[in-house]
Design a protein around this motif. Structure first.
Motif, PDB file in Angstrom:
ATOM      1  N   GLN A 222      13.891  22.305   5.264  1.00  0.00           N
ATOM      2  CA  GLN A 222      13.270  21.181   4.577  1.00  0.00           C
ATOM      3  C   GLN A 222      11.841  20.995   5.059  1.00  0.00           C
ATOM      4  O   GLN A 222      11.562  21.096   6.257  1.00  0.00           O
ATOM      5  N   VAL A 223      10.959  20.702   4.101  1.00  0.00           N
ATOM      6  CA  VAL A 223       9.601  20.292   4.436  1.00  0.00           C
ATOM      7  C   VAL A 223       9.640  18.772   4.545  1.00  0.00           C
ATOM      8  O   VAL A 223      10.172  18.087   3.673  1.00  0.00           O
ATOM      9  N   LEU A 224       9.087  18.252   5.649  1.00  0.00           N
ATOM     10  CA  LEU A 224       9.094  16.803   5.897  1.00  0.00           C
ATOM     11  C   LEU A 224       7.682  16.243   5.789  1.00  0.00           C
ATOM     12  O   LEU A 224       6.703  16.924   6.128  1.00  0.00           O
ATOM     13  N   ASP A 225       7.604  14.981   5.355  1.00  0.00           N
ATOM     14  CA  ASP A 225       6.299  14.323   5.302  1.00  0.00           C
ATOM     15  C   ASP A 225       5.982  13.697   6.659  1.00  0.00           C
ATOM     16  O   ASP A 225       6.738  13.855   7.630  1.00  0.00           O
ATOM     17  N   GLN A 226       4.860  12.974   6.726  1.00  0.00           N
ATOM     18  CA  GLN A 226       4.406  12.410   7.999  1.00  0.00           C
ATOM     19  C   GLN A 226       5.335  11.338   8.553  1.00  0.00           C
ATOM     20  O   GLN A 226       5.269  11.005   9.737  1.00  0.00           O
TER      21      GLN A 226
ATOM     22  N   ALA B 178       0.845  -1.181   0.000  1.00  0.00           N
ATOM     23  CA  ALA B 178       0.000   0.000   0.000  1.00  0.00           C
ATOM     24  C   ALA B 178       0.886   1.238   0.000  1.00  0.00           C
ATOM     25  O   ALA B 178       1.839   1.316   0.744  1.00  0.00           O
ATOM     26  N   THR B 179       0.539   2.178  -0.835  1.00  0.00           N
ATOM     27  CA  THR B 179       1.276   3.436  -0.922  1.00  0.00           C
ATOM     28  C   THR B 179       0.465   4.507  -0.200  1.00  0.00           C
ATOM     29  O   THR B 179      -0.735   4.648  -0.418  1.00  0.00           O
ATOM     30  N   PHE B 180       1.160   5.249   0.657  1.00  0.00           N
ATOM     31  CA  PHE B 180       0.494   6.316   1.400  1.00  0.00           C
ATOM     32  C   PHE B 180       0.636   7.633   0.657  1.00  0.00           C
ATOM     33  O   PHE B 180       1.636   7.876  -0.007  1.00  0.00           O
ATOM     34  N   GLU B 181      -0.361   8.472   0.805  1.00  0.00           N
ATOM     35  CA  GLU B 181      -0.280   9.808   0.233  1.00  0.00           C
ATOM     36  C   GLU B 181       0.745  10.611   1.038  1.00  0.00           C
ATOM     37  O   GLU B 181       0.764  10.562   2.271  1.00  0.00           O
ATOM     38  N   ILE B 182       1.624  11.322   0.344  1.00  0.00           N
ATOM     39  CA  ILE B 182       2.634  12.145   1.024  1.00  0.00           C
ATOM     40  C   ILE B 182       1.955  13.422   1.501  1.00  0.00           C
ATOM     41  O   ILE B 182       1.367  14.160   0.702  1.00  0.00           O
ATOM     42  N   ILE B 183       2.041  13.646   2.792  1.00  0.00           N
ATOM     43  CA  ILE B 183       1.406  14.814   3.400  1.00  0.00           C
ATOM     44  C   ILE B 183       2.489  15.672   4.048  1.00  0.00           C
ATOM     45  O   ILE B 183       3.241  15.184   4.899  1.00  0.00           O
ATOM     46  N   PRO B 184       2.597  16.943   3.648  1.00  0.00           N
ATOM     47  CA  PRO B 184       3.538  17.831   4.342  1.00  0.00           C
ATOM     48  C   PRO B 184       3.146  17.929   5.809  1.00  0.00           C
ATOM     49  O   PRO B 184       2.003  18.267   6.132  1.00  0.00           O
ATOM     50  N   PHE B 185       4.089  17.603   6.683  1.00  0.00           N
ATOM     51  CA  PHE B 185       3.761  17.465   8.096  1.00  0.00           C
ATOM     52  C   PHE B 185       4.533  18.441   8.985  1.00  0.00           C
ATOM     53  O   PHE B 185       4.030  18.898   9.997  1.00  0.00           O
ATOM     54  N   ALA B 186       5.793  18.734   8.612  1.00  0.00           N
ATOM     55  CA  ALA B 186       6.637  19.570   9.474  1.00  0.00           C
ATOM     56  C   ALA B 186       7.699  20.281   8.641  1.00  0.00           C
ATOM     57  O   ALA B 186       7.940  19.930   7.487  1.00  0.00           O
ATOM     58  N   VAL B 187       8.332  21.260   9.258  1.00  0.00           N
ATOM     59  CA  VAL B 187       9.466  21.970   8.658  1.00  0.00           C
ATOM     60  C   VAL B 187      10.637  21.847   9.611  1.00  0.00           C
ATOM     61  O   VAL B 187      10.463  21.940  10.837  1.00  0.00           O
ATOM     62  N   GLU B 188      11.815  21.614   9.045  1.00  0.00           N
ATOM     63  CA  GLU B 188      13.022  21.465   9.855  1.00  0.00           C
ATOM     64  C   GLU B 188      14.023  22.562   9.502  1.00  0.00           C
ATOM     65  O   GLU B 188      14.217  22.877   8.327  1.00  0.00           O
ATOM     66  N   THR B 189      14.647  23.134  10.533  1.00  0.00           N
ATOM     67  CA  THR B 189      15.651  24.185  10.382  1.00  0.00           C
ATOM     68  C   THR B 189      17.013  23.623  10.760  1.00  0.00           C
ATOM     69  O   THR B 189      17.147  23.001  11.819  1.00  0.00           O
ATOM     70  N   ARG B 190      18.006  23.876   9.918  1.00  0.00           N
ATOM     71  CA  ARG B 190      19.384  23.485  10.243  1.00  0.00           C
ATOM     72  C   ARG B 190      20.318  24.635   9.918  1.00  0.00           C
ATOM     73  O   ARG B 190      20.191  25.260   8.862  1.00  0.00           O
ATOM     74  N   VAL B 191      21.244  24.908  10.840  1.00  0.00           N
ATOM     75  CA  VAL B 191      22.308  25.873  10.556  1.00  0.00           C
ATOM     76  C   VAL B 191      23.620  25.104  10.537  1.00  0.00           C
ATOM     77  O   VAL B 191      23.810  24.159  11.307  1.00  0.00           O
ATOM     78  N   GLY B 192      24.513  25.506   9.627  1.00  0.00           N
ATOM     79  CA  GLY B 192      25.789  24.806   9.478  1.00  0.00           C
ATOM     80  C   GLY B 192      26.618  24.842  10.752  1.00  0.00           C
ATOM     81  O   GLY B 192      27.128  23.823  11.209  1.00  0.00           O
ATOM     82  N   GLU B 193      26.753  26.018  11.329  1.00  0.00           N
ATOM     83  CA  GLU B 193      27.527  26.205  12.565  1.00  0.00           C
ATOM     84  C   GLU B 193      26.681  27.005  13.544  1.00  0.00           C
ATOM     85  O   GLU B 193      26.024  27.963  13.162  1.00  0.00           O
ATOM     86  N   ARG B 194      26.745  26.634  14.805  1.00  0.00           N
ATOM     87  CA  ARG B 194      26.017  27.401  15.835  1.00  0.00           C
ATOM     88  C   ARG B 194      26.692  28.738  16.106  1.00  0.00           C
ATOM     89  O   ARG B 194      26.043  29.698  16.516  1.00  0.00           O
ATOM     90  N   ARG B 195      28.039  28.812  15.905  1.00  0.00           N
ATOM     91  CA  ARG B 195      28.807  30.043  16.135  1.00  0.00           C
ATOM     92  C   ARG B 195      29.682  30.310  14.919  1.00  0.00           C
ATOM     93  O   ARG B 195      30.380  29.408  14.463  1.00  0.00           O
ATOM     94  N   THR B 196      29.656  31.540  14.424  1.00  0.00           N
ATOM     95  CA  THR B 196      30.578  31.946  13.366  1.00  0.00           C
ATOM     96  C   THR B 196      31.112  33.337  13.688  1.00  0.00           C
ATOM     97  O   THR B 196      30.459  34.118  14.385  1.00  0.00           O
TER      98      THR B 196
END
Length: 173
Positions: free
Chosen positions: A30-34, A1-19
């Motif tokens: 990135q937009v993430l699915d369920q 069974a194939t599930f419908e891809i539903i946009p579920f969350a957004v993720e934030t990433r920074v390369g370095e915490r301090r520059t």
């Protein structure tokens, strides 16, 4: 069974915490699915708060003003926003300029003067506890130093400046 891809969350990433100021930092949204997998054809955009003191680039941002920034990715058209913003700290870059602050510019021979030095990076950020030294020109005879208090026993006129490693010329008084 194939599930419908539903946009579920957004993720934030920074390369370095301090520059350091002037160094580019990568920001990835990135937009993430369920199931937590990235959805490649949906985009989220980074927001940086406060919204001044940096320059946006294709890959992220270059911090100019030394301080903490909050980075959060959002896909407003989907009604999604990362609930866990990233903190990005921009620190002062290398010293390029210094300033000298004497407590007095005219004194009697033998009186004490307090001399403070400050150093700044290319963006005007003050460098905490800079590696500076007070320079007298010409070098006085009978110079006594205790911390940032100086006493000159002899009379004369002296240019006073703050030397900072890596900085060629420093303005004096």
């Amino acid at each position: 069974a194939t599930f419908e891809i539903i946009p579920f969350a957004v993720e934030t990433r920074v390369g370095e915490r301090r520059t350091e100021a002037g160094i580019e930092n990568r920001i990835t949204c990135q937009v993430l699915d369920q199931t937590g997998e990235p959805i490649q054809d949906l985009a989220a955009r980074p927001e940086i708060h406060p919204d001044t003191g940096f320059e946006r680039t294709e890959a992220g941002a270059i911090g100019k003003l030394a301080r903490d920034y909050e980075v959060v990715c959002a896909a407003n058209s989907l009604g999604l926003r990362d609930p866990t913003p990233a903190t990005w700290t921009v620190t002062p870059g290398p010293a390029v300029r210094s300033a000298v602050y004497p407590s007095a510019v005219v004194l009697e021979a033998g009186e004490q003067v307090e001399i403070e030095c400050e150093a700044f990076d290319a963006f005007g950020n003050m460098i905490p506890e800079p590696d500076t030294s007070v320079v007298f020109d010409p070098p006085p005879r009978g110079l006594d130093r205790r911390g940032n208090l100086y006493r000159i026993d002899g009379a004369g006129t002296f240019a006073v400046s703050c030397a900072v490693p890596g900085v060629e010329e420093t303005p004096g008084v």
